[in-house]
Design an enzyme around this catalytic site. Structure first.
Site, PDB file in Angstrom:
ATOM      1  N   GLY A 132      24.416 -10.325  10.388  1.00  0.00           N
ATOM      2  CA  GLY A 132      25.261  -9.445   9.589  1.00  0.00           C
ATOM      3  C   GLY A 132      26.604  -9.186  10.231  1.00  0.00           C
ATOM      4  N   CYS A 146      17.332 -12.474  14.355  1.00  0.00           N
ATOM      5  CA  CYS A 146      16.888 -13.552  13.466  1.00  0.00           C
ATOM      6  C   CYS A 146      16.951 -14.909  14.143  1.00  0.00           C
ATOM      7  CB  CYS A 146      17.728 -13.560  12.194  1.00  0.00           C
ATOM      8  SG  CYS A 146      17.233 -14.863  11.043  1.00  0.00           S
ATOM      9  N   ALA A 186      28.646  -2.206  23.831  1.00  0.00           N
ATOM     10  CA  ALA A 186      29.705  -1.321  23.350  1.00  0.00           C
ATOM     11  C   ALA A 186      29.099  -0.042  22.795  1.00  0.00           C
ATOM     12  CB  ALA A 186      30.530  -2.013  22.270  1.00  0.00           C
ATOM     13  N   GLU A 214       1.750 -12.614  10.830  1.00  0.00           N
ATOM     14  CA  GLU A 214       2.347 -13.930  11.057  1.00  0.00           C
ATOM     15  C   GLU A 214       1.988 -14.472  12.430  1.00  0.00           C
ATOM     16  OE1 GLU A 214       6.310 -13.652   8.170  1.00  0.00           O
ATOM     17  OE2 GLU A 214       6.449 -13.093  10.284  1.00  0.00           O
ATOM     18  N   ALA A 274       9.318 -13.317   1.806  1.00  0.00           N
ATOM     19  CA  ALA A 274       8.143 -14.125   2.106  1.00  0.00           C
ATOM     20  C   ALA A 274       7.495 -13.635   3.389  1.00  0.00           C
ATOM     21  CB  ALA A 274       8.515 -15.596   2.236  1.00  0.00           C
ATOM     22  N   HIS A 285       3.646 -30.738 -13.752  1.00  0.00           N
ATOM     23  CA  HIS A 285       2.240 -31.053 -13.483  1.00  0.00           C
ATOM     24  C   HIS A 285       2.137 -32.362 -12.697  1.00  0.00           C
ATOM     25  CE1 HIS A 285      -2.078 -31.087 -14.203  1.00  0.00           C
ATOM     26  NE2 HIS A 285      -1.967 -32.366 -14.528  1.00  0.00           N
ATOM     27  N   GLU A 314       2.794 -24.508 -11.398  1.00  0.00           N
ATOM     28  CA  GLU A 314       2.768 -24.569 -12.858  1.00  0.00           C
ATOM     29  C   GLU A 314       1.971 -23.418 -13.463  1.00  0.00           C
ATOM     30  OE1 GLU A 314       0.135 -27.638 -14.763  1.00  0.00           O
ATOM     31  OE2 GLU A 314      -0.096 -28.312 -12.687  1.00  0.00           O
TER      32      GLU A 314
END
Length: 493
Positions: free
Chosen positions: A16, A44, A116, A183, A382, A476, A481
């Site tokens: 960011g 990240c 800082a 995870e 996710a 398919h 689907e």
């Protein structure tokens, strides 16, 4: 106008902060500086999403031999080379950090490898002893993992430490039930570690759809993860002869006394009196159920707090919340007009793409005279467990608290692993408003669910109705689907 060293000073070199700095400099022509006390790329890139996802990939190869043999391949599973993988991983992270540094340099951003803090509303003080002034200051310092307040907690590791292990433990206890805990439970199990997980709640992944998280918990147990819900840790300490009655891990039980001693020594411990400061094991743990066990390692994945301590925020009038989050308005501005904050340090939606969006909106607002509030609604996300979970919008539970909904849901064995005789199951689920027919939530538990939910998220964000999904022709044969072929609601709630 006051004469400042810079138009913008960014504190924090994560995704960011870097995005805001380089766009303000490169597109808006602002004089920009950025300070980062650790590695550029932040959580990240250096100790979160990127290395974790590479570990996810690594952990999935162990099953290829089993599945491949069903498809006619003569494959043999080998052992996992952690040192080799870790070396390759570090090389990749070094490369990515270099990319972040180059992006800043090429945009004309001056950088400081220093900590800082705010001295006043226009001044930052660096750990090098320098002070710099700026018309606007942006705090983007992210978050940090927390450790529980219990004796000997320093014997355990946190998620940041995983990537620095010299070798993998034979057994590990993971404390927590959020996405980070789940995870890493799946990752480490896939890499050959015996995994036990304690979570104090009734079900893991609190806040996600109940049906989806239930299937993930069932799948984790089926794969061999020793998951205990309604369980927490109450005591821990160095294992010794006094804990000879404690339940050994399966790996310990398979070893003789001499082998156990060798295993202890490999992790820096001593059989009778291991050093409590040595995060290697063996570690004795007592749970709230009274169960006593010994593990090679304990991982605390019990949450993250905003990284805002000792920054001088409150001294200049910036409001900080109970967990340390910087309180901001819809434009990411603090109580001080010249100071803004984005990303995890604000504890709004703690996802890297959200921090990047907030950084872009900040530049639009402050440097392009285009006030832009960040839209935090309907954000796809996710969870990289095995199988993965992809989700966007409301869970069934949250949706039915707001209005009457129809629930379309199916669970089945996917073709790829069913052919190999495996019992894996996937879930596809839509939560639909009875009144408007809009799809309020989409939840997928399946291999590559993260890839699927990104595309489903576009439709849900656009306000697609169930009938819009129905009009879409299925691809398919695919798992996804089912999202467009479910015609009859399972229930109305």
């Amino acid at each position: 106008m006051a004469d400042y060293d810079y138009d913008l000073f960014v504190i924090g070199g994560g995704s960011g902060g870097v995005r805001a700095a380089r766009v303000a400099a490169g597109e808006a022509g602002a004089r920009v500086a950025l300070a980062e006390e650790d590695r550029y790329g932040g959580t990240c890139v250096i100790r979160g999403c990127v290395p974790k996802k590479l570990m996810v990939f690594a952990s999935e190869f162990g099953e290829l031999a089993e599945v491949g043999s069903a498809y006619g391949w003569n494959m043999t599973a080998g052992s996992f080379d952690w040192p080799g993988f870790r070396s390759h991983l570090n090389t990749e992270l070094d490369r990515l950090e270099g990319v972040y540094r180059s992006l800043l340099k090429n945009s004309g951003v001056e950088t400081f490898d220093a900590r800082a803090k705010l001295k006043d509303k226009h001044t930052v003080e660096l750990s090098t002893g320098e002070t710099k002034t700026a018309k606007t200051i942006l705090v983007a310092t992210g978050g940090r993992p927390v450790r529980p307040d219990i004796p000997n907690a320093d014997m355990g590791i946190v998620s940041d430490d995983i990537f620095h292990l010299e070798k993998l433990p034979k057994s590990i206890l993971i404390i927590g039930g959020g996405y980070i805990a789940c995870e890493f439970a799946c990752i480490l199990h896939g890499l050959g570690v015996e995994v036990t997980q304690y979570y104090r709640g009734a079900q893991i992944l609190r806040g996600f759809d109940d049906e989806a998280r239930g299937l993930i918990a069932e799948s984790m147990r089926d794969r061999g993860i020793n998951l205990h819900t309604g369980t927490n840790i109450v005591q821990m300490g160095p294992a010794s002869e006094d804990h000879s009655d404690a339940i050994p891990t399966a790996s310990d039980a398979a070893m003789g006394a001499s082998a156990q001693q060798e295993n202890v020594m490999a992790y820096g411990g001593v059989a009778t009196k291991p050093n409590p400061k040595d995060r290697g094991g063996p570690i004795w743990v007592k749970s709230t159920t009274g169960r006593e066990c010994v593990f090679d390692m304990v991982l605390f994945a019990t949450g993250r707090d905003p990284n805002s301590t000792d920054m001088g925020l409150e001294d200049i009038g910036i409001q900080v919340g109970r967990r340390g989050e910087i309180v901001v308005d819809e434009y990411s501005k603090t109580a001080i007009d010249s100071v803004y904050a984005i990303g995890d340090v604000t504890n709004r939606v703690n996802l890297t793409p959200v921090a990047i969006r907030e950084g872009m909106a900040f530049v639009e607002t402050v440097f392009k005279d285009n006030p832009t509030a960040v839209d935090h609604d309907l954000i796809p996300s996710a969870v990289f467990t095995q199988p993965e979970m992809g989700t966007v919008g409301l869970s069934e539970e949250d949706a039915r608290d707001q209005e009457e909904v129809e629930v379309y849901c199916t669970s089945f064995r996917p073709m790829k692993t069913a052919f190999a005789g495996r019992s894996d199951r996937v879930l596809m689920k839509l939560v639909v408003s009875v009144a408007t027919r809009k799809v309020l939530g989409c939840h997928i538990v399946a291999p590559d669910a993260g890839e699927m939910i990104q595309l489903a998220g576009v439709a849900v964000k656009m306000g697609a109705t169930k009938e819009d999904f129905d009009r879409t022709v299925a691809v398919h044969p695919t798992m996804s689907e089912e999202i467009v072929t479910m015609r009859t609601p399972m229930r109305t709630a």
